[in-house]
Design a protein around this motif. Structure first.
Motif, PDB file in Angstrom:
ATOM      1  N   CYS A 388      54.056  33.268  28.605  1.00  0.00           N
ATOM      2  CA  CYS A 388      55.012  34.356  28.758  1.00  0.00           C
ATOM      3  C   CYS A 388      54.763  35.008  30.122  1.00  0.00           C
ATOM      4  O   CYS A 388      53.798  34.684  30.819  1.00  0.00           O
ATOM      5  N   CYS A 391      51.212  36.156  31.750  1.00  0.00           N
ATOM      6  CA  CYS A 391      50.140  35.972  30.778  1.00  0.00           C
ATOM      7  C   CYS A 391      49.072  35.016  31.304  1.00  0.00           C
ATOM      8  O   CYS A 391      49.389  33.907  31.723  1.00  0.00           O
ATOM      9  N   CYS A 395      49.477  30.447  25.769  1.00  0.00           N
ATOM     10  CA  CYS A 395      49.126  29.775  24.513  1.00  0.00           C
ATOM     11  C   CYS A 395      50.275  28.983  23.905  1.00  0.00           C
ATOM     12  O   CYS A 395      50.144  28.440  22.821  1.00  0.00           O
ATOM     13  N   CYS A 600      50.492  41.716  25.078  1.00  0.00           N
ATOM     14  CA  CYS A 600      50.283  40.806  23.949  1.00  0.00           C
ATOM     15  C   CYS A 600      48.878  41.009  23.384  1.00  0.00           C
ATOM     16  O   CYS A 600      47.907  41.076  24.137  1.00  0.00           O
ATOM     17  N   TYR A 602      47.139  38.916  21.947  1.00  0.00           N
ATOM     18  CA  TYR A 602      46.301  37.748  22.255  1.00  0.00           C
ATOM     19  C   TYR A 602      45.565  37.949  23.586  1.00  0.00           C
ATOM     20  O   TYR A 602      44.597  37.262  23.874  1.00  0.00           O
TER      21      TYR A 602
END
Ligand code: SF4
Ligand code: SF4
Ligand code: SF4
Length: 735
Positions: A388, A391, A395, A600, A602
């Motif tokens: 994204c 990022c 992932c 995020c 993550y």
């Protein structure tokens, strides 16, 4: 100097583009970058170019685009000719803009065909941004008694406060509305590129009210905002809608939020799909969008996002980058988080897999191997990885099926939820079928969890003889049958046959099907759920108490030693009850902050000890927004404001109570049947003990779970306390 670009290493995160614009202008302004980066999410096509406005980072100590490309796709080579910069004026623009806030909320009334804006600063001061602003607007403005399908319901898009800046993973957008399942607060959170584009167009939030008399889409290009006829677009799948918009608007860089056939058909579990590949799935937000006759929002922004203190912010970014670089989970996650599951002994297999619609929480090792082995399993279909916006983790898997009955299937998306949902829940270990079914779910614009939990439930109804082949149009719903799953996904999206019954909600369908089907349906407050409750207790508590009903991202503590913050708040013992409320309380608050900033989780507190922490958040917010905040203020005030707004909305709009915060009945009655966790159950008494402790941590009444006037007034939410008191749903003092 020449920049060498390696398309095979590029994750299309666009970080190079943004840092280049910062070099030229002192603000984040992609339009003023020497670099253009573009990826077609559906077919993987990538374009990257640098024009002759590149000055080789003159005046900088390093070549910034190379430094910030964490994927190693950029290197320095020999000088070569570069294309023209199309008349860009770069050096004249150095105004940083003073804040990362776009400053405006875009309002659109589809009934009245009216468009206007208002200032966002007031809301940002109270809630920071993103979902916080959406929640505050919903609590303040939606009239009591409004249902999800009423025109007064709002559909709210909230770009995170840090969207558009260089903050790592700051790409998330919150979509909030009344939940089609609970009637209370609905929300879905999603990455991609849409949120930052909203900011570059000049909007922190977009609030949609009313209903269009016929299908429309919303076109936004900076100040130009138009409600346009969606003829030609309505009826198309997600992938073709995305392509139609890019082509019709003549702009491959346009970012989209749209619905597929499922949302158009008001299937309750419909998602809003971002950039054609990422789903904002929960709460039926796509169903609300379809009910408003809004097919899509297409946004393009050419403006900038500023900073209050650029030097301090960039120092904070360097610190974040250094932390992420030290995080041991980064490298494996860049090859896909799901790769951990290629090891049949990975502990996640024993923690979070619910098998055959809840009959068990153990999946046999040979099935794990068939699904996830590197040679012929899902990993063999992974043709690349994607990130994204901005990022560093990247992932997301890009999948293609080369042969067999699903040949030609391709698209982005294979997650741990895929293994939990479309595989284990159906006892389905055929890798092609799982991947195809998942991408078909996206293409239809369905929420994947709704499909996984709802359709697995109908498979079990079939197994028990509650429905027959006559009801399913001849499809035999046997465990492990991928073709049956694919057939049912289409029926659901297009409301064909039994799909029409299931589209109106699984709980409603259970009333028609009868027998003990309602008992077999795993749902929280009406929303079907794929989550485990018997084995991981912190996870189960978070899912059971989630304000958006039955989803794990609102506080679940990781079920694995490998992930989560270090040191871990509360006591780590994934399968124990003790110490879990404290861990869930901490994780729920950091998630609140992450969603308000648009980072995020993550990349934040959920994935590893060296990712971003609340300390990083405080520094990023203070330097970007210009409002000084400490870590303690973030955790004890701002995070609590957001959660309490959602809690209050649920109390005001539903009759939910303490008993609704318990795991579904089946998980409290039937123990795990096999495997190392055989005999585990969601012990009702122990869940009650966790609930009491959890309510107290939030300053809610320990018995009823209702909010307290003391707690709300401490957060500056007196008006919310008054609303609750007027309904007799407030406790005066902390219990
Ligand atoms: S991986 Fe990201 S930073 Fe690197 S070249 Fe590709 S878009 Fe640019
Ligand atoms: S070298 Fe500097 S100016 Fe040139 S493209 Fe990279 S970041 Fe931009
Ligand atoms: S970690 Fe994955 S989901 Fe999160 S922003 Fe990065 S690529 Fe997107």
């Amino acid at each position: 100097m020449h920049l060498h670009f390696d398309p095979n290493r590029c994750y299309s995160c666009k970080t190079c583009q943004l840092i280049c614009s910062y070099h030229h202008t002192g603000s984040f302004w992609p339009e003023k970058s020497s670099i253009e980066a573009y990826r077609n999410q559906q077919n993987g096509y990538v374009k990257w170019s640098v024009d002759n406005t590149c000055d080789g980072c003159s005046g900088e100590s390093e070549v910034l685009c190379v430094k910030h490309c964490v994927y190693g796709a950029l290197t320095i080579g020999a000088k070569q000719p570069q294309p023209e910069g199309h008349g860009k004026k770069l050096t004249a623009e150095t105004d940083t803009g003073g804040s990362c806030l776009a400053g405006k909320i875009l309002r659109v009334d589809l009934t009245e065909n009216k468009i206007w804006t208002e200032d966002s600063l007031f809301y940002a001061q109270k809630t920071l941004g993103g979902r916080g602003i959406n929640s505050m607007i919903m609590v303040n403005e939606i009239p009591a008694g409004t249902r999800w399908s009423d025109p007064q319901n709002l559909l709210c898009f909230g770009a995170g406060l840090l969207n558009g800046t260089m903050a790592p993973g700051a790409c998330r957008v919150d979509i909030s509305s009344i939940s089609v399942f609970s009637g209370g607060k609905g929300s879905a959170n999603v990455g991609g590129f849409f949120g930052p584009e909203m900011k570059y167009a000049g909007y922190d939030n977009i609030i949609i009210s009313g209903k269009a008399p016929k299908p429309v889409y919303l076109y936004i290009r900076d100040d130009v905002v138009e409600i346009r006829d969606a003829e030609g677009l309505w009826g198309q799948t997600v992938f073709s809608s995305e392509a139609w918009l890019r082509e019709t608007l003549g702009d491959p860089q346009v970012k989209t939020a749209l619905i597929g056939p499922s949302g158009e058909n008001r299937v309750r579990g419909s998602a809003v799909m971002i950039d054609g590949s990422r789903a904002a799935g929960g709460s039926g937000v796509g169903c609300v969008m379809g009910d408003k006759n809004l097919k899509a929002i297409a946004v393009r922004g050419t403006g900038k996002v500023g900073l209050a203190d650029p030097a301090r912010f960039m120092k904070a970014i360097d610190k974040c980058s250094a932390q992420c670089a030290r995080e041991p989970n980064v490298v494996p996650m860049r090859k896909s988080l799901t790769n951990f599951y290629s090891d049949p002994d990975f502990e996640g297999w024993e923690r979070i897999m619910v098998v055959r619609n809840g009959q068990d929480e153990y999946w046999e090792k040979e099935k794990r191997i068939e699904l996830m082995n590197q040679q012929t399993g899902v990993p063999s279909m992974r043709k690349g990885m994607r990130a994204c916006y901005l990022c560093p983790t990247g992932c997301s898997s890009y999948m293609e099926i080369d042969d067999g009955r699903f040949q030609g299937t391709r698209g982005e998306g294979f997650w741990v939820n895929t293994i939990m949902g479309h595989a284990a829940r159906f006892d389905l270990s055929d890798p092609e079928a799982v991947v195809h079914a998942w991408l078909l779910t996206n293409e239809m614009g369905l929420d994947t969890d709704y499909v996984s939990s709802g359709l697995a439930w109908i498979f079990e109804c079939y197994e028990n003889g509650y429905i027959t082949k006559d009801d399913t149009g001849g499809v035999e719903l046997n465990w492990g049958d991928g073709d049956a799953l694919v057939a049912m996904i289409k029926k659901l999206a297009y409301r064909q046959g039994i799909g029409d019954l299931l589209a109106d909600g699984m709980l409603e369908a259970a009333k028609t099907i009868g027998h003990n089907s309602e008992y077999l349906l795993a749902h929280m407050k009406g929303q079907p759920s794929i989550e485990p409750f018997r084995v991981p207790k912190g996870w189960g508590l978070a899912v059971a108490t989630s304000p958006i009903c039955g989803r794990h991202l609102r506080g679940s503590t990781q079920g694995s030693h490998r992930f989560g913050p270090r040191p871990r708040p509360g006591k780590f013992g994934a399968t124990e009850y003790e110490g879990q409320p404290e861990g869930v309380y901490w994780q729920a608050r950091t998630k609140e902050l992450e969603d308000n900033m648009g980072i995020c989780n993550y990349v934040g507190t959920w994935s590893g000890g060296n990712y971003l922490t609340p300390g990083n958040f405080a520094e990023l917010i203070s330097s970007a927004l210009g409002i000084e905040v400490t870590e303690k203020e973030l955790m004890d005030h701002y995070a609590c404001v957001g959660r309490n707004l959602e809690k209050a909305f649920n109390t005001l709009f539903t009759d939910l109570e303490r008993k609704d915060d318990l795991p579904p009945e089946r998980f409290r009655k039937e123990p795990v049947k096999s495997g190392p966790n055989k005999g585990f159950i969601a012990d009702e008494e122990k869940y009650h003990t966790m609930l009491t402790e959890f309510y107290q941590l939030w300053e809610w009444d320990a018995e009823s779970g209702l909010q307290t006037r003391d707690g709300l007034e401490r957060l500056g939410l007196k008006n919310v306390a008054d609303k609750l008191a007027a309904q007799g749903k407030l406790v005066q003092k902390k219990a």
